[in-house]
Design a protein around this motif. Structure first.
Motif, mmCIF file in Angstrom:
data_model
loop_
_atom_site.group_PDB
_atom_site.id
_atom_site.type_symbol
_atom_site.label_atom_id
_atom_site.label_comp_id
_atom_site.label_asym_id
_atom_site.label_seq_id
_atom_site.Cartn_x
_atom_site.Cartn_y
_atom_site.Cartn_z
ATOM 1 N N PRO A 223 0.808 -1.224 0.000
ATOM 2 C CA PRO A 223 0.000 0.000 0.000
ATOM 3 C C PRO A 223 0.842 1.275 0.000
ATOM 4 O O PRO A 223 0.387 2.321 -0.474
ATOM 5 C CB PRO A 223 -0.811 -0.125 1.293
ATOM 6 N N VAL A 224 2.063 1.215 0.537
ATOM 7 C CA VAL A 224 2.889 2.415 0.631
ATOM 8 C C VAL A 224 3.247 2.945 -0.759
ATOM 9 O O VAL A 224 3.220 4.163 -1.012
ATOM 10 C CB VAL A 224 4.148 2.145 1.472
ATOM 11 N N THR A 225 3.578 2.045 -1.689
ATOM 12 C CA THR A 225 3.860 2.493 -3.058
ATOM 13 C C THR A 225 2.627 3.152 -3.676
ATOM 14 O O THR A 225 2.745 4.163 -4.383
ATOM 15 C CB THR A 225 4.338 1.310 -3.914
ATOM 16 N N ALA A 226 1.456 2.614 -3.402
ATOM 17 C CA ALA A 226 0.221 3.229 -3.920
ATOM 18 C C ALA A 226 0.059 4.644 -3.372
ATOM 19 O O ALA A 226 -0.301 5.576 -4.113
ATOM 20 C CB ALA A 226 -0.977 2.373 -3.551
ATOM 21 N N ILE A 227 0.317 4.829 -2.096
ATOM 22 C CA ILE A 227 0.152 6.139 -1.465
ATOM 23 C C ILE A 227 1.180 7.130 -2.003
ATOM 24 O O ILE A 227 0.857 8.286 -2.312
ATOM 25 C CB ILE A 227 0.244 5.988 0.064
ATOM 26 N N ARG A 228 2.413 6.699 -2.134
ATOM 27 C CA ARG A 228 3.448 7.601 -2.661
ATOM 28 C C ARG A 228 3.171 7.951 -4.130
ATOM 29 O O ARG A 228 3.473 9.064 -4.582
ATOM 30 C CB ARG A 228 4.830 6.979 -2.474
ATOM 31 N N ALA A 229 2.588 7.018 -4.866
ATOM 32 C CA ALA A 229 2.206 7.318 -6.250
ATOM 33 C C ALA A 229 1.083 8.354 -6.300
ATOM 34 O O ALA A 229 1.097 9.266 -7.139
ATOM 35 C CB ALA A 229 1.789 6.042 -6.965
ATOM 36 N N ILE A 230 0.116 8.226 -5.398
ATOM 37 C CA ILE A 230 -0.975 9.203 -5.350
ATOM 38 C C ILE A 230 -0.429 10.596 -5.025
ATOM 39 O O ILE A 230 -0.929 11.618 -5.538
ATOM 40 C CB ILE A 230 -2.025 8.776 -4.305
ATOM 41 N N ASP A 231 0.607 10.667 -4.214
ATOM 42 C CA ASP A 231 1.221 11.961 -3.915
ATOM 43 C C ASP A 231 1.750 12.624 -5.183
ATOM 44 O O ASP A 231 1.716 13.860 -5.319
ATOM 45 C CB ASP A 231 2.345 11.773 -2.900
ATOM 46 N N ARG A 232 2.248 11.819 -6.114
ATOM 47 C CA ARG A 232 2.707 12.362 -7.398
ATOM 48 C C ARG A 232 1.535 12.667 -8.329
ATOM 49 O O ARG A 232 1.515 13.685 -9.017
ATOM 50 C CB ARG A 232 3.677 11.378 -8.055
ATOM 51 N N VAL A 247 -10.059 -1.974 6.008
ATOM 52 C CA VAL A 247 -8.793 -2.162 6.724
ATOM 53 C C VAL A 247 -8.974 -2.899 8.042
ATOM 54 O O VAL A 247 -8.011 -3.435 8.590
ATOM 55 C CB VAL A 247 -8.075 -0.817 6.977
ATOM 56 N N LYS A 248 -10.180 -2.953 8.573
ATOM 57 C CA LYS A 248 -10.421 -3.732 9.789
ATOM 58 C C LYS A 248 -11.093 -5.032 9.394
ATOM 59 O O LYS A 248 -12.248 -5.056 8.988
ATOM 60 C CB LYS A 248 -11.297 -2.973 10.786
ATOM 61 N N HIS A 249 -10.356 -6.102 9.506
ATOM 62 C CA HIS A 249 -10.858 -7.412 9.085
ATOM 63 C C HIS A 249 -12.112 -7.779 9.868
ATOM 64 O O HIS A 249 -12.215 -7.464 11.059
ATOM 65 C CB HIS A 249 -9.767 -8.468 9.303
ATOM 66 N N PRO A 250 -13.088 -8.443 9.233
ATOM 67 C CA PRO A 250 -14.338 -8.764 9.934
ATOM 68 C C PRO A 250 -14.183 -9.742 11.081
ATOM 69 O O PRO A 250 -15.050 -9.812 11.953
ATOM 70 C CB PRO A 250 -15.222 -9.347 8.830
ATOM 71 N N SER A 251 -13.105 -10.502 11.101
ATOM 72 C CA SER A 251 -12.924 -11.425 12.218
ATOM 73 C C SER A 251 -12.458 -10.670 13.459
ATOM 74 O O SER A 251 -11.510 -9.882 13.393
ATOM 75 C CB SER A 251 -11.887 -12.503 11.868
ATOM 76 N N PRO A 252 -13.085 -10.908 14.601
ATOM 77 C CA PRO A 252 -12.636 -10.251 15.829
ATOM 78 C C PRO A 252 -11.275 -10.733 16.297
ATOM 79 O O PRO A 252 -10.676 -10.136 17.191
ATOM 80 C CB PRO A 252 -13.734 -10.620 16.841
ATOM 81 N N ARG A 258 1.295 -5.063 9.761
ATOM 82 C CA ARG A 258 2.370 -4.074 9.702
ATOM 83 C C ARG A 258 2.200 -3.175 8.479
ATOM 84 O O ARG A 258 2.490 -1.983 8.531
ATOM 85 C CB ARG A 258 3.735 -4.773 9.642
ATOM 86 N N ALA A 259 1.741 -3.762 7.382
ATOM 87 C CA ALA A 259 1.555 -2.991 6.156
ATOM 88 C C ALA A 259 0.539 -1.878 6.348
ATOM 89 O O ALA A 259 0.705 -0.768 5.818
ATOM 90 C CB ALA A 259 1.120 -3.914 5.019
ATOM 91 N N LEU A 260 -0.517 -2.130 7.103
ATOM 92 C CA LEU A 260 -1.510 -1.092 7.350
ATOM 93 C C LEU A 260 -0.907 0.031 8.184
ATOM 94 O O LEU A 260 -1.137 1.220 7.908
ATOM 95 C CB LEU A 260 -2.736 -1.680 8.043
ATOM 96 N N GLY A 261 -0.135 -0.318 9.198
ATOM 97 C CA GLY A 261 0.528 0.708 9.985
ATOM 98 C C GLY A 261 1.451 1.558 9.134
ATOM 99 O O GLY A 261 1.497 2.797 9.272
ATOM 100 N N ALA A 262 2.189 0.916 8.238
ATOM 101 C CA ALA A 262 3.089 1.658 7.342
ATOM 102 C C ALA A 262 2.299 2.545 6.386
ATOM 103 O O ALA A 262 2.724 3.662 6.071
ATOM 104 C CB ALA A 262 3.954 0.672 6.562
ATOM 105 N N ALA A 263 1.148 2.070 5.924
ATOM 106 C CA ALA A 263 0.318 2.866 5.015
ATOM 107 C C ALA A 263 -0.220 4.108 5.715
ATOM 108 O O ALA A 263 -0.192 5.217 5.161
ATOM 109 C CB ALA A 263 -0.826 2.018 4.475
ATOM 110 N N ARG A 264 -0.711 3.940 6.916
ATOM 111 C CA ARG A 264 -1.224 5.094 7.670
ATOM 112 C C ARG A 264 -0.106 6.107 7.903
ATOM 113 O O ARG A 264 -0.312 7.326 7.777
ATOM 114 C CB ARG A 264 -1.798 4.635 9.003
ATOM 115 N N ALA A 265 1.074 5.603 8.255
ATOM 116 C CA ALA A 265 2.199 6.501 8.521
ATOM 117 C C ALA A 265 2.611 7.264 7.259
ATOM 118 O O ALA A 265 2.899 8.470 7.307
ATOM 119 C CB ALA A 265 3.379 5.705 9.083
ATOM 120 N N ALA A 266 2.643 6.574 6.120
ATOM 121 C CA ALA A 266 3.036 7.221 4.869
ATOM 122 C C ALA A 266 2.025 8.296 4.471
ATOM 123 O O ALA A 266 2.401 9.400 4.043
ATOM 124 C CB ALA A 266 3.168 6.189 3.763
ATOM 125 N N ALA A 267 0.729 7.994 4.604
ATOM 126 C CA ALA A 267 -0.293 8.977 4.254
ATOM 127 C C ALA A 267 -0.217 10.200 5.160
ATOM 128 O O ALA A 267 -0.364 11.343 4.701
ATOM 129 C CB ALA A 267 -1.678 8.336 4.334
#
Length: 467
Positions: A223-232, A247-252, A258-267
């Protein structure tokens, strides 16, 4: 197959059964819906969560006592994931077992468990391989998601003694042992029921251009590459919006990746959150996904250059094809080849921000090309209709049989699981682990030993991978 000869078919998933289903549950649900036309079907989950029901087949969350009853009732069991590991009555059954191998979990776990300390990480992978090895020994019929996956699983089955004269004499192609049943799509085209993002999500307006990330955010994706591409892209297309569908899986029981955390941080770092990048912190109901797909302008699915990629089957890309949504996807898997061959969008190198940005701009700027992608998708989508892709399974369930080598591998299962292996010979009889080749037997012993050592020091995660 005629209605005079229906079977009792038990389908078991580890996933939760709710209106917000993920890949394994969706697949089990659609298979149940197809098979119940000619058979009596029960769809059961090993999880305690069963909130969605059908008027065509029975759904339930089954406990140990109920699984004893269901095993006695059924003629055929179709299972996926860790079911055989968790449900003792199914380990001991002599009923026909179909194993759904559409998700090579051990390849995902190489990335998913990267943060685990040793020996836990090695033990975790060994434990997953052991689980699949027991399935390889016990299954009568196996399903996978692509021809490339079939090569992977054929090698796996061969290592554990299933490519043998008995199975070969019945069918030299071995399709009666292992066949391709891809993930599928509804037979009918998507219909919009109501607004989803435009004018509904704060920050997304009616004239915005929406790039849709159509599934979960997992550690083998990018997801981080997608976010950095959107910035361009936003510098050339100011109205571009990237929307992460769930982003929140339906299973409790699911943990945040880790990828979601990195995506939030990049955005956040780029100042895009809530302006050009949006995270849906829930999970879209399965029945409503069409509203989001039909509102989007381009779909995106990016992954890293992992071994998981080569054998993956990205169901999010299937949804884009169903909705006629042009796709930007990373090279390296079967869908990338399909996108290129059929003119469904653009294929980009792994982790190449500039290439992703250029591909997105190219599609957003060219309405004619987007229209061409939609036309091509309308031609391709019927190939993946559930009614088409499930044909091999439907044929097998019309006349389900134990595999010709059933007695031989039942002994193997008994020796390595402590069960009867389906009323077969007991441990030590011909055809147990001794029937494996020397290399395969040594590999099995290593996997078993590593899995046992690691099990003492870690708890098995309930949910590992999704669409």
């Amino acid at each position: 197959m005629t209605s005079a000869d229906p079977k009792h078919i038990l389908i078991v998933t580890d996933d939760v059964l709710t209106e917000r289903m993920a890949g394994p549950a969706i697949r089990a649900w659609e298979i149940a819906g197809s098979l119940c036309t000619d058979h009596e079907v029960v769809l059961a989950t090993t999880s305690p969560v069963c909130e969605t029901h059908s008027d065509r087949f029975q759904t339930e969350a089954a406990d140990a006592t109920r699984f004893v009853e269901l095993e006695a009732w059924c003629d055929v069991v179709l299972m996926q994931g860790y079911v055989l590991e968790r449900v003792q009555p199914l380990r001991d059954t002599n009923k026909v077992i179909i194993v759904d191998l559409y998700d090579p979990i051990f390849l995902e776990d190489l990335e998913l468990n990267r943060s685990l300390p040793e020996p836990d990480r090695t033990g975790q992978i060994a434990d997953v391989v052991r689980v699949f090895a027991v399935q390889a020994a016990r299954g009568d019929y196996f399903l996978c998601a692509s021809e490339k996956q079939r090569d992977l699983w054929m090698g796996f089955l061969a290592a554990f003694g299933r490519v043998n004269p008995a199975n070969y004499e019945r069918d030299p192609s071995l399709r009666s042992l292992l066949d391709v049943v891809t993930f599928g799509l509804p037979d009918d085209p998507p219909q919009r029921a109501g607004p989803a993002m435009r004018g509904v999500v704060d920050g997304i307006e009616s004239n915005d251009e929406i790039v849709l990330w159509g599934g979960g955010v997992y550690d083998w994706l990018d997801p981080v590459t997608a976010i950095r591409a959107i910035d361009r892209v936003r510098r050339r297309r100011p109205n571009v919006r990237l929307f992460f569908l769930g982003v929140k899986h339906p299973s409790p029981f699911a943990e945040e990746s880790r990828a979601l955390g990195a995506a939030r941080a990049a955005a956040a770092e780029l100042g895009l959150t809530g302006r050009h990048v949006f995270f849906n912190d829930g999970w879209i109901p399965y029945a409503r996904r069409a509203d989001y797909l039909l509102e989007a302008d381009v779909g995106i699915s990016l992954h890293q250059d992992h071994v998981e990629t080569a054998y993956s089957f990205r169901t999010r890309i299937l949804d884009c094809i169903w909705a006629g949504l042009p796709i930007v996807a990373t090279a390296g898997d079967a869908f990338a080849e399909l996108i290129q061959r059929e003119g469904l969008g653009s294929v980009v190198p792994a982790e190449d921000v500039e290439a992703v940005a250029d591909a997105l701009v190219g599609l957003l700027e060219d309405a004619g090309r987007r229209a061409s992608c939609r036309e091509r998708a309308a031609i391709v989508a019927p190939r993946f209709a559930w009614s088409a892709v499930l044909e091999p399974l439907i044929r097998f369930c019309a006349h389900p049989l134990r595999a010709p080598d059933a007695q031989r591998r039942a002994a193997w299962a008994a020796e390595h699981t402590g069960g009867t292996g389906g009323a077969g010979p007991q441990a030590g009889s011909p055809g147990g682990a001794r029937s494996l080749t020397g290399a395969a037997r040594r590999a099995w012993e290593v996997y078993r030993a590593e899995g046992v050592r690691a099990a003492a020091s870690r708890s098995l995660r309930v949910v590992r991978r999704r669409i």
